[in-house]
Write an enzyme that holds these catalytic residues in place. Structure first.
Site, PDB file in Angstrom:
ATOM      1  NE  ARG A   1       7.395  -8.729   6.773  1.00 35.77           N
ATOM      2  CZ  ARG A   1       7.688  -7.695   7.576  1.00 35.77           C
ATOM      3  NH1 ARG A   1       7.180  -7.657   8.794  1.00 35.77           N
ATOM      4  NH2 ARG A   1       8.471  -6.715   7.160  1.00 35.77           N
TER       5      ARG A   1
ATOM      6  CE  LYS B   1       6.240  -3.641   1.866  1.00 38.24           C
ATOM      7  NZ  LYS B   1       6.516  -3.978   3.285  1.00 38.24           N
TER       8      LYS B   1
ATOM      9  N   GLY C   1      18.944  -3.697   3.268  1.00 31.72           N
ATOM     10  CA  GLY C   1      18.368  -3.093   4.458  1.00 31.72           C
ATOM     11  C   GLY C   1      18.044  -1.622   4.239  1.00 31.72           C
TER      12      GLY C   1
ATOM     13  CE1 TYR D   1     -21.820  -1.443 -29.623  1.00 25.89           C
ATOM     14  CE2 TYR D   1     -22.303  -1.687 -31.973  1.00 25.89           C
ATOM     15  CZ  TYR D   1     -21.426  -1.352 -30.945  1.00 25.89           C
ATOM     16  OH  TYR D   1     -20.166  -0.912 -31.244  1.00 25.89           O
TER      17      TYR D   1
ATOM     18  CG  ASN E   1     -38.157   7.246 -29.280  1.00 24.70           C
ATOM     19  OD1 ASN E   1     -37.560   6.196 -29.009  1.00 24.70           O
ATOM     20  ND2 ASN E   1     -39.221   7.641 -28.621  1.00 24.70           N
TER      21      ASN E   1
ATOM     22  CB  ALA F   1     -40.988  -1.920 -36.128  1.00 22.23           C
TER      23      ALA F   1
HETATM   24  C1  UD1 Z   1      10.952  -0.815   9.403  1.00 21.05           C
HETATM   25  C2  UD1 Z   1      11.819  -0.296  10.557  1.00 21.05           C
HETATM   26  C3  UD1 Z   1      11.059  -0.476  11.862  1.00 21.05           C
HETATM   27  C4  UD1 Z   1       9.724   0.247  11.794  1.00 21.05           C
HETATM   28  C5  UD1 Z   1       8.934  -0.203  10.565  1.00 21.05           C
HETATM   29  C6  UD1 Z   1       7.740   0.696  10.381  1.00 21.05           C
HETATM   30  C7  UD1 Z   1      14.104  -0.694   9.874  1.00 21.05           C
HETATM   31  C8  UD1 Z   1      15.318  -1.538  10.078  1.00 21.05           C
HETATM   32  N1  UD1 Z   1      13.049  -1.027  10.609  1.00 21.05           N
HETATM   33  O1  UD1 Z   1      10.778  -2.204   9.616  1.00 21.05           O
HETATM   34  O2  UD1 Z   1      11.809   0.061  12.955  1.00 21.05           O
HETATM   35  O3  UD1 Z   1       8.976   0.002  12.972  1.00 21.05           O
HETATM   36  O4  UD1 Z   1       9.728  -0.094   9.367  1.00 21.05           O
HETATM   37  O5  UD1 Z   1       6.891   0.208   9.371  1.00 21.05           O
HETATM   38  O6  UD1 Z   1      14.144   0.252   9.123  1.00 21.05           O
HETATM   39  N2  UD1 Z   1      13.435  -1.179   1.887  1.00 21.05           N
HETATM   40  C9  UD1 Z   1      14.364  -0.797   0.937  1.00 21.05           C
HETATM   41  N3  UD1 Z   1      15.550  -1.467   0.877  1.00 21.05           N
HETATM   42  C10 UD1 Z   1      15.869  -2.467   1.732  1.00 21.05           C
HETATM   43  C11 UD1 Z   1      14.901  -2.831   2.706  1.00 21.05           C
HETATM   44  C12 UD1 Z   1      13.698  -2.170   2.767  1.00 21.05           C
HETATM   45  O7  UD1 Z   1      14.129   0.095   0.140  1.00 21.05           O
HETATM   46  O8  UD1 Z   1      16.971  -3.004   1.601  1.00 21.05           O
HETATM   47  C13 UD1 Z   1      12.144  -0.475   1.937  1.00 21.05           C
HETATM   48  C14 UD1 Z   1      10.976  -1.406   1.758  1.00 21.05           C
HETATM   49  O9  UD1 Z   1      10.627  -1.494   0.403  1.00 21.05           O
HETATM   50  C15 UD1 Z   1       9.890  -0.754   2.606  1.00 21.05           C
HETATM   51  C16 UD1 Z   1      10.649   0.026   3.640  1.00 21.05           C
HETATM   52  O10 UD1 Z   1      11.983   0.112   3.203  1.00 21.05           O
HETATM   53  O11 UD1 Z   1       9.113   0.136   1.851  1.00 21.05           O
HETATM   54  C17 UD1 Z   1      10.608  -0.657   5.011  1.00 21.05           C
HETATM   55  O12 UD1 Z   1      11.148  -1.945   4.884  1.00 21.05           O
HETATM   56  P1  UD1 Z   1      10.559  -3.167   5.684  1.00 21.05           P
HETATM   57  O13 UD1 Z   1      11.358  -4.360   5.365  1.00 21.05           O
HETATM   58  O14 UD1 Z   1       9.105  -3.256   5.501  1.00 21.05           O
HETATM   59  O15 UD1 Z   1      10.888  -2.718   7.192  1.00 21.05           O
HETATM   60  P2  UD1 Z   1      10.205  -3.229   8.502  1.00 21.05           P
HETATM   61  O16 UD1 Z   1      10.746  -4.552   8.831  1.00 21.05           O
HETATM   62  O17 UD1 Z   1       8.748  -3.087   8.398  1.00 21.05           O
HETATM   63 CA    CA Z   2       7.388  -2.501   6.819  1.00 20.92          CA
END
Ligand code: UD1
Ligand code: CA
Length: 506
Positions: free
Chosen positions: A18, A25, A81, A371, A382, A428
């Site tokens: 996003r 990010k 995830g 400079y 001075n 000067a």
């Molecule tokens: C997540 C939570 C959500 C919460 C929100 C708060 C989950 C499934 N959902 O959603 O409940 O309200 O945060 O901000 O956890 N990341 C990894 N590996 C991955 C995916 C993500 O390291 O495979 C890291 C991202 O870099 C990020 C963090 O986890 O720093 C959160 O990931 P993001 O995709 O932003 O989760 P949200 O959809 O915001």
């Molecule tokens: Ca997030």
């Protein structure tokens, strides 16, 4: 809970789709530091050790940005995830099963250590298998919703994309911060399934799984909902930066610093403003900048790794980098002080003056248009307007020395390597190519020639005024023919036409 009983896992492998950016990010800066930096500091200040970061998208860049910080990195490739991110780090935290595990999303730059400590304290009090941080929001947006049972216990977290219409109306959201007891987490972590709208392994599903295993999950509501703002878009990052800016200014003001306009003043995480120092609007203090007691900076100044002494003044529109400004010295307006420069006590650097790798002695002045590079300037010197140190011969840089009490006349060029001795004068308009001994006067310029009555005698004058067609400033051939240029080599006191002012006087 003793600080040593906590370890941390920061999730930073996501792409941050996003953000619509090629950069990972967590490397996007907020208040001059990558988002991840803010989170690392919060968990470290909360006493967590070791701190492990799960990286994936642009892992090399993230690891490089945080090298040498005592962090451990684990690669999650591809990121499937938040639950998967914790799974890939399993061996790491399982090695210390007695240490409570803090899991923190890497996109929470507003997180404060106090909040983590409050969550850990609640976790210890309730003795649950997990504790999460929640927030009540008027508009719960895309956050995961916290579902509670009849007696108010946390039952599950449902992601917005998977929620029913009723569940979406829940205003309590999951902030993305959790404390886990490691053995309980390990029991359920392998049971996560990517059967949801996003096809991901959700860490949030752990909550329901723990409940199903008969464990308790606690929740702490954060007082300031802004603290839980996860950054997902560039606009959210800008809002976060605005809040961080205000927070930093408020902390410094509480300790006695005057920040005239916190909204337009950027003070980085490692910059310090002492009590009774004044920071005027639109000023940036970056890196390890220190502004000491009674000093004032700005408006419209940018300081990077600068140390501003007590009662010194850095006036409007100055740029200073890696330099030290002595007590009660004055810099600007419109000065450029480059790395490895040092300005002495009560010294003065005025408008349109550039200093590079230069030491300007106590009480010395370079008030206008100069400079000065690779120079060592003693006290009480001075330096007249328009003075240039010619420090570069096209291949090498050379030093200039100007010793105590010397006076450099305006529009002089000092061709380095060169030394102007103690108390010496440079007339000067001189080009100084040889050392000037202490107490001497050096003149390195053509002597002025005066032709009495020359204008009236001009051929064009006879025709009634200047010839409009000739170039401005050109003289008819022969008008200067035979000028006694040989006189110019004679150096006499008269060559120094205007009496030099004493050094130290402006
Ligand atoms: C997540 C939570 C959500 C919460 C929100 C708060 C989950 C499934 N959902 O959603 O409940 O309200 O945060 O901000 O956890 N990341 C990894 N590996 C991955 C995916 C993500 O390291 O495979 C890291 C991202 O870099 C990020 C963090 O986890 O720093 C959160 O990931 P993001 O995709 O932003 O989760 P949200 O959809 O915001
Ligand atoms: Ca997030």
């Amino acid at each position: 809970m003793s600080p040593t009983a906590v370890q941390a896992l920061i999730l930073a492998a996501g792409k941050g789709t996003r953000m619509k950016s090629a950069r990972a990010k967590v490397l996007h800066p907020s208040l001059g530091a990558p988002m991840l930096e803010h989170v690392v500091r919060a968990v470290t200040d909360a006493g967590a050790s070791p701190v492990t970061v799960v990286v994936g998208h642009q892992a090399d860049a993230v690891e490089a940005a945080f090298a040498g910080r005592g962090l451990a990195f684990i690669r999650q490739e591809p990121p499937l995830g938040t639950g998967h991110a914790v799974q890939v780090a399993r061996e790491r935290f399982a090695a210390q099963p007695d240490r409570t595990l803090l899991v923190v999303n890497g996109d929470l730059p507003l997180l404060r250590p106090q909040t983590l400590m409050a969550m850990l304290a609640a976790h210890r009090r309730t003795g649950g298998a997990a504790t999460l941080l929640t927030v009540e929001l008027d508009d719960p947006g895309a956050y995961g919703r916290v579902l509670r049972d009849e007696v108010g216990g946390v039952r599950a977290i449902v992601e917005e994309k998977d929620a029913t219409a009723d569940e979406r109306r829940v205003r309590e959201i999951n902030a993305g911060l959790y404390a886990f007891e490691v053995p309980a987490l390990l029991e359920v972590l392998g049971k996560l399934k990517p059967q949801n709208a996003q096809g991901e392994y959700y860490l949030t599903d752990v909550v329901g799984l723990l409940r199903a295993a008969g464990k308790t999950v606690g929740a702490v509501k954060v007082e300031d909902p802004r603290e839980a703002l996860g950054v997902n878009t560039v606009a959210e990052l800008a809002e976060t930066t605005r809040l961080l800016r205000l927070r930093r200014a408020e902390a410094l003001m509480a300790a006695g610093a005057s920040i005239e306009d916190p909204a337009t003043t950027h003070i980085g995480l490692d910059a310090v403003v002492e009590a009774d120092a004044v920071i005027r609007p639109y000023t940036f203090l970056e890196g390890r900048t220190v502004v000491r007691r009674g000093a004032s900076v700005g408006p419209f100044a940018r300081l990077v790794d600068a140390d501003i002494g007590p009662d010194a003044q850095v006036l409007d529109h100055c740029l200073l980098r890696e330099c030290v400004v002595g007590a009660a010295a004055m810099v600007g307006p419109f000065a450029h002080i480059r790395p490895e420069s040092r300005i002495g006590v009560m010294a003065k650097v005025g408008n349109f003056v550039e200093l590079k790798k230069t030491y300007l002695g106590d009480g010395s002045k370079a008030p206008h248009l100069s400079y000065i590079g690779d120079a060592t300037v003693g006290p009480g010197v001075n330096i007249g307007a328009g003075t240039i140190t010619c420090n570069y011969d096209g291949t090498h840089k050379h030093p200039t020395r100007i010793e105590a009490g010397a006076f450099i006349g305006s529009n002089s060029t000092l061709v380095a390597p060169v030394t102007v001795g103690e108390g010496a004068y440079v007339g000067a308009g001189s080009a100084v190519t040889e050392d000037v001994p202490a107490g001497a006067l050096a003149l390195g310029r053509a002597r002025q020639v005066v032709k009495p009555g020359w204008a009236a005698a001009r051929p064009s004058a006879a025709r009634g005024g200047a010839d409009k067609k000739s170039d401005a400033g050109s003289t008819p051939a022969g008008a200067l023919g035979g000028a006694p240029h040989s006189d110019a080599d004679k150096v006499s006191g008269a060559g120094f036409t205007s009496a030099p002012r004493k050094p130290r006087e402006d």
